[in-house]
Design a protein around this motif. Structure first.
Motif, short mmCIF file in Angstrom:
data_model
loop_
_atom_site.label_atom_id
_atom_site.label_comp_id
_atom_site.label_asym_id
_atom_site.label_seq_id
_atom_site.Cartn_x
_atom_site.Cartn_y
_atom_site.Cartn_z
N PRO A 33 0.79 -1.24 0.00
CA PRO A 33 0.00 0.00 0.00
C PRO A 33 0.82 1.30 0.00
O PRO A 33 0.32 2.34 -0.39
CB PRO A 33 -0.83 -0.09 1.28
N PRO B 263 2.85 7.59 -3.03
CA PRO B 263 1.82 7.04 -3.91
C PRO B 263 2.31 6.63 -5.27
O PRO B 263 1.74 5.74 -5.91
CB PRO B 263 0.77 8.16 -4.00
N THR C 32 1.64 3.33 2.29
CA THR C 32 0.90 4.40 2.99
C THR C 32 1.79 5.15 3.97
O THR C 32 1.74 6.37 4.04
CB THR C 32 -0.30 3.81 3.76
N ARG C 33 2.61 4.41 4.73
CA ARG C 33 3.38 5.07 5.78
C ARG C 33 4.39 6.07 5.22
O ARG C 33 4.60 7.14 5.74
CB ARG C 33 4.11 4.03 6.65
N ARG D 191 2.79 2.98 -5.70
CA ARG D 191 1.64 2.06 -5.67
C ARG D 191 1.40 1.49 -7.07
O ARG D 191 1.44 2.23 -8.05
CB ARG D 191 0.38 2.80 -5.18
N LEU E 48 -7.24 2.85 2.45
CA LEU E 48 -6.65 4.02 1.80
C LEU E 48 -6.22 3.69 0.36
O LEU E 48 -6.51 4.42 -0.58
CB LEU E 48 -5.44 4.49 2.61
N LEU E 49 -5.56 2.54 0.21
CA LEU E 49 -5.11 2.13 -1.13
C LEU E 49 -6.32 1.89 -2.04
O LEU E 49 -6.29 2.24 -3.22
CB LEU E 49 -4.25 0.86 -1.05
N ASN F 68 -6.52 -2.85 2.29
CA ASN F 68 -6.19 -1.50 2.74
C ASN F 68 -7.17 -0.45 2.19
O ASN F 68 -7.22 -0.22 0.98
CB ASN F 68 -4.76 -1.18 2.28
N LYS G 200 4.16 7.58 2.50
CA LYS G 200 3.51 8.59 1.62
C LYS G 200 4.18 8.66 0.23
O LYS G 200 4.62 9.71 -0.21
CB LYS G 200 3.52 9.96 2.29
#
Ligand SMILES: C[S@@+](CC[C@H](N)C(=O)[O-])C[C@H]1O[C@@H](n2cnc3c(N)ncnc32)[C@H](O)[C@@H]1O
Length: 218
Positions: A122, A129, A124-125, A132, A160-161, A158, A127
């Motif tokens: 993902p 993108p 996410t941590r 991805r 957010l993803l 996930n 940041k």
């Protein structure tokens, strides 16, 4: 210790399964079906980030007329998938130990019928993108190598993803269908093949998100 020893033997173990993976995948560009001994009109399905291969082995067995290519960048991980396919004597599944960022080197325009993205990292941590696998630059590559009407089937735990991906696919002109935020309690559960990560998340009670994104290119 066992893990270290296992890692040290990767080259020998890969060599033992040399008929199931391609060291130089770029040489197959535009001729995967021919090189793998499949008819020119057979379906070609590509899984990106196949992990230890539960999904691609089970799916390939269930669809013997289609050709499956599974890509994974971690050699110790893909080795487990390759050995699984070898043990099961699967004839329609082949592997590429490489990074998805080089997909255009491996596949010709309009060569692929469907792409599977299962539980992609993902990012996410940190940041990031752009890393991805559903970031728009990747989606443009998928659209290029897929035939008109080709589809990306995407699953993740996930949130957010998933929401990011819904937006990216939509912005890039794909049509979304079979969108669910709780796959295992949906009408698509029966035909669903669980991946290793999916089983782990399901055991933890995390709902699985899933969508199908169809290309609209002509
Ligand atoms: C979270 S795991 C999921 C594995 C498997 N699909 C499953 O659902 O059980 C993500 C996998 O994708 C692989 N991966 C991530 N980014 C990749 C990339 N750019 N190219 C190839 N493989 C990648 C990772 O090495 C890892 O094995």
């Amino acid at each position: 210790m066992t893990r270290l020893r296992a890692k040290r033997h990767i080259p020998e173990r890969m060599e033992r399964c040399a008929d199931l993976w391609f060291a130089l995948p770029a040489t197959n560009k535009g001729k995967w079906r021919e090189v793998c001994g499949f008819p020119a009109d057979c379906k070609l399905f590509l899984e990106i980030g196949c992990g230890k291969g539960k999904f691609c082995t089970e799916t390939a067995i269930a669809n013997p007329d289609a050709l499956y290519i599974a890509l994974e960048r971690e050699s110790s991980v893909i080795l487990a998938a390759i050995e699984k396919a070898k043990e099961l004597e699967i004839k329609n599944l082949f592997f590429v130990n490489a990074d998805a960022k080089n997909l255009m080197d491996y596949f010709e325009e309009n060569e692929v019928d469907r792409i599977y993205l299962n539980f992609s990292d993902p990012w996410t941590r940190k940041k990031k993108p752009k890393r991805r696998l559903t970031y728009r630059d990747f989606l443009k590559v998928y659209e290029t190598i897929m035939k008109p009407g080709g589809e990306v089937r995407f699953k993740t735990d996930n949130t957010l993803l998933f929401e990011f991906s819904v937006n990216e696919f939509t912005e890039c002109g794909f049509t979304l269908s079979e969108v669910t935020r709780d796959l295992h309690n949906s009408e698509w559960n029966e035909e669903n093949v669980r991946t290793e990560f999916e089983q782990k998340f399901a055991d933890e009670g995390i709902p699985i998100k899933r969508l199908v994104a169809t290309s609209n290119k002509k």
